[in-house]
Design a protein around this motif. Structure first.
Motif, PDB file in Angstrom:
ATOM      1  N   THR A 172       0.844  -1.196   0.000  1.00  0.00           N
ATOM      2  CA  THR A 172       0.000   0.000   0.000  1.00  0.00           C
ATOM      3  C   THR A 172       0.881   1.249   0.000  1.00  0.00           C
ATOM      4  OG1 THR A 172      -0.013   0.118   2.401  1.00  0.00           O
ATOM      5  CG2 THR A 172      -1.759  -1.189   1.374  1.00  0.00           C
ATOM      6  N   CYS A 173       0.258   2.378  -0.227  1.00  0.00           N
ATOM      7  CA  CYS A 173       0.980   3.645  -0.183  1.00  0.00           C
ATOM      8  C   CYS A 173       1.555   3.875   1.210  1.00  0.00           C
ATOM      9  CB  CYS A 173       0.056   4.800  -0.568  1.00  0.00           C
ATOM     10  SG  CYS A 173      -0.498   4.696  -2.291  1.00  0.00           S
ATOM     11  N   ARG A 174       0.779   3.558   2.231  1.00  0.00           N
ATOM     12  CA  ARG A 174       1.272   3.756   3.592  1.00  0.00           C
ATOM     13  C   ARG A 174       2.555   2.950   3.816  1.00  0.00           C
ATOM     14  NH1 ARG A 174      -2.738   1.818   7.277  1.00  0.00           N
ATOM     15  NH2 ARG A 174      -3.476   3.881   7.848  1.00  0.00           N
ATOM     16  N   ALA A 217       8.619  -1.415  -7.366  1.00  0.00           N
ATOM     17  CA  ALA A 217       7.441  -1.757  -8.173  1.00  0.00           C
ATOM     18  C   ALA A 217       6.298  -0.786  -7.860  1.00  0.00           C
ATOM     19  CB  ALA A 217       7.018  -3.198  -7.906  1.00  0.00           C
ATOM     20  N   HIS A 218       6.143  -0.487  -6.581  1.00  0.00           N
ATOM     21  CA  HIS A 218       5.079   0.442  -6.190  1.00  0.00           C
ATOM     22  C   HIS A 218       5.330   1.827  -6.787  1.00  0.00           C
ATOM     23  CE1 HIS A 218       1.782   1.867  -3.590  1.00  0.00           C
ATOM     24  NE2 HIS A 218       2.463   3.009  -3.633  1.00  0.00           N
ATOM     25  N   LEU A 219       6.558   2.288  -6.656  1.00  0.00           N
ATOM     26  CA  LEU A 219       6.886   3.613  -7.177  1.00  0.00           C
ATOM     27  C   LEU A 219       6.677   3.684  -8.689  1.00  0.00           C
ATOM     28  CD1 LEU A 219      10.133   4.379  -5.131  1.00  0.00           C
ATOM     29  CD2 LEU A 219       7.925   5.554  -4.910  1.00  0.00           C
ATOM     30  N   GLU A 225       4.421   2.446 -10.309  1.00  0.00           N
ATOM     31  CA  GLU A 225       3.002   2.521 -10.663  1.00  0.00           C
ATOM     32  C   GLU A 225       2.258   3.645  -9.967  1.00  0.00           C
ATOM     33  OE1 GLU A 225       1.896  -1.291  -9.367  1.00  0.00           O
ATOM     34  OE2 GLU A 225       2.470  -2.296 -11.231  1.00  0.00           O
ATOM     35  N   CYS A 226       2.878   4.200  -8.930  1.00  0.00           N
ATOM     36  CA  CYS A 226       2.139   5.144  -8.098  1.00  0.00           C
ATOM     37  C   CYS A 226       2.751   6.539  -8.175  1.00  0.00           C
ATOM     38  CB  CYS A 226       2.113   4.660  -6.648  1.00  0.00           C
ATOM     39  SG  CYS A 226       1.197   5.775  -5.573  1.00  0.00           S
ATOM     40  N   GLU A 227       2.065   7.414  -8.861  1.00  0.00           N
ATOM     41  CA  GLU A 227       2.559   8.781  -9.039  1.00  0.00           C
ATOM     42  C   GLU A 227       2.579   9.529  -7.701  1.00  0.00           C
ATOM     43  OE1 GLU A 227       4.016  12.223 -10.111  1.00  0.00           O
ATOM     44  OE2 GLU A 227       4.185  10.343 -11.243  1.00  0.00           O
ATOM     45  N   ALA A 228       1.592   9.259  -6.840  1.00  0.00           N
ATOM     46  CA  ALA A 228       1.521   9.974  -5.551  1.00  0.00           C
ATOM     47  C   ALA A 228       2.757   9.665  -4.700  1.00  0.00           C
ATOM     48  CB  ALA A 228       0.244   9.596  -4.806  1.00  0.00           C
ATOM     49  N   CYS A 229       3.126   8.404  -4.600  1.00  0.00           N
ATOM     50  CA  CYS A 229       4.282   8.030  -3.788  1.00  0.00           C
ATOM     51  C   CYS A 229       5.591   8.492  -4.432  1.00  0.00           C
ATOM     52  CB  CYS A 229       4.305   6.527  -3.526  1.00  0.00           C
ATOM     53  SG  CYS A 229       3.035   6.044  -2.323  1.00  0.00           S
ATOM     54  N   THR A 230       5.623   8.513  -5.767  1.00  0.00           N
ATOM     55  CA  THR A 230       6.811   9.006  -6.464  1.00  0.00           C
ATOM     56  C   THR A 230       7.022  10.486  -6.167  1.00  0.00           C
ATOM     57  OG1 THR A 230       6.475   7.366  -8.192  1.00  0.00           O
ATOM     58  CG2 THR A 230       7.920   9.204  -8.730  1.00  0.00           C
ATOM     59  N   TRP A 259      -4.133   3.615   1.563  1.00  0.00           N
ATOM     60  CA  TRP A 259      -3.917   4.464   0.389  1.00  0.00           C
ATOM     61  C   TRP A 259      -4.029   5.925   0.805  1.00  0.00           C
ATOM     62  CZ3 TRP A 259      -2.031   1.085  -2.757  1.00  0.00           C
ATOM     63  CH2 TRP A 259      -2.487  -0.238  -2.679  1.00  0.00           C
ATOM     64  N   TRP A 260      -3.456   6.795   0.016  1.00  0.00           N
ATOM     65  CA  TRP A 260      -3.487   8.221   0.332  1.00  0.00           C
ATOM     66  C   TRP A 260      -4.933   8.699   0.470  1.00  0.00           C
ATOM     67  CZ3 TRP A 260       0.843  10.932   1.443  1.00  0.00           C
ATOM     68  CH2 TRP A 260       2.072  10.431   0.991  1.00  0.00           C
ATOM     69  N   VAL A 261      -5.233   9.426   1.533  1.00  0.00           N
ATOM     70  CA  VAL A 261      -6.530  10.083   1.636  1.00  0.00           C
ATOM     71  C   VAL A 261      -6.537  11.234   0.632  1.00  0.00           C
ATOM     72  CG1 VAL A 261      -8.074  11.414   3.102  1.00  0.00           C
ATOM     73  CG2 VAL A 261      -6.864   9.442   4.050  1.00  0.00           C
TER      74      VAL A 261
HETATM   75 ZN   LIG Z   1       1.566   4.813  -3.514  1.00  0.00          ZN
END
Ligand SMILES: [Zn+2]
Lengths: 92, 216
Positions: free
Chosen positions: A15-17, A41-43, A45-50, B131-133
């Motif tokens: 998860t993002c968390r 792998a998460h990064l 696919e996930c723009e928010a975490c990047t 996941w992000w809120v």
């Molecule tokens: Zn994420």
């Protein structure tokens, strides 16, 4: 380190968390191969975490610029006197 | 492309910055051992402010922290002939300061106080499912130029000063001083794991402050 995520939408193994929680270890190169692969792998696919990772890097850079600080001249003078006293005691 | 740029700045630039320009540590040490006063002055300019900041984490007042840092310098001078270079001079100096600060502050607190709240997880940003809120607003790329302005450094210095003690110590040594993780654990006498949790928390907080600077 990584516990089983409670929910994982398609393509996400962590998860993002979890990704965010591992970022400092990730930047330190302190993750196991497996965890590192999961974060990457998460990064991928996930723009928010990047973006979050980018912001942490900017944060580290900016914090590194705090260092230059003018020494108060009085403290400096005290220390130079300390040095001279030590030097005088040292040389008979 | 711009993303890559920000990432490059985040790592290499900092390393360059932390090894300040001017004579290297080895050279300064040799000159100091040979009795060169200028070498001492140079080390003082580089490290004294950080030493006071580190001492401040253990003792009650700024004045006592200044005294502890002074004693640290005296410890360096007295131990000069015994220094073997197994750690960096800076790490050695910081360790002297921490030891001094601990014995000075013995009646106040004996160890780096790590409050449970400093190790807890930061809630609110993620949903129950993790996941992000609210996903982070984009500012990293746009902000890089602005973030290096001197007035931002002044504000970040204040953010660092306002962190809980253990977080402040760790982020000061890691990100302000640019020391490697192992040295920081050694200086502060904490585990790698705790060190990274504290660093993570500190960076997260500073990031939040910077976001407020960057986004309006
Ligand atoms: Zn994420």
């Amino acid at each position: 380190m990584v516990t089983t995520p409670r929910a994982k939408p398609d393509g996400h193994d962590i998860t993002c968390r979890q990704a965010v929680a591992l970022m400092t270890d990730y930047l330190d190169g302190a993750l196991s191969e497996d965890d590192r692969a999961l974060v990457e792998a998460h990064l991928g696919e996930c723009e928010a975490c990047t973006e979050h990772l980018r912001q942490i890097r900017v944060t580290v850079t900016v914090t590194g610029r705090v260092r230059d600080e003018d020494l108060n001249p009085r403290a400096r003078e005290d220390l130079m006197n300390l040095y001279r006293r030590w030097q005088a005691d040292r040389e008979p | 492309m711009r993303g890559r740029l920000a990432i490059a700045i985040g790592t290499d630039d900092r390393r360059e910055h932390s090894s300040s320009p001017g004579p290297g540590e080895g050279e300064l040490l040799a000159r100091l051992q040979a009795g060169d006063e200028e070498a001492f002055a140079c080390l003082v300019d580089r490290h004294h402010a950080a030493m006071v900041r580190i001492a401040r984490g253990y003792v009650r007042s700024q004045a006592v922290a200044e005294e502890v840092a002074q004693e640290g310098w005296l410890g360096l001078l007295r131990g000069l002939d015994r220094f073997e270079g197994r750690s960096s001079l800076r790490t050695w100096l910081f360790r002297i300061v921490v030891n001094r600060a601990i014995s000075t502050g013995l009646h106040e607190r004996q160890h780096l106080p790590v409050a449970d709240s400093e190790l807890g997880d930061d809630g609110g940003r993620f949903s129950q499912d993790g996941w992000w809120v609210t996903p982070p607003v984009h500012w990293a790329d746009e902000a890089v130029d602005r973030m290096v302005a001197p007035e931002v450094a002044a504000r970040v210095r204040r953010f660092v000063a306002e962190l809980p003690p253990a977080q402040r110590q760790v982020v000061t040594l890691r990100d302000v001083e640019g020391l490697p993780s192992a040295d920081v654990c050694d200086i502060l006498g904490i585990s790698e794991g705790n060190q990274r949790v504290l660093l993570h928390r500190a960076r997260t907080r500073i990031r939040q402050h910077l976001e407020q600077e960057a986004v309006w």
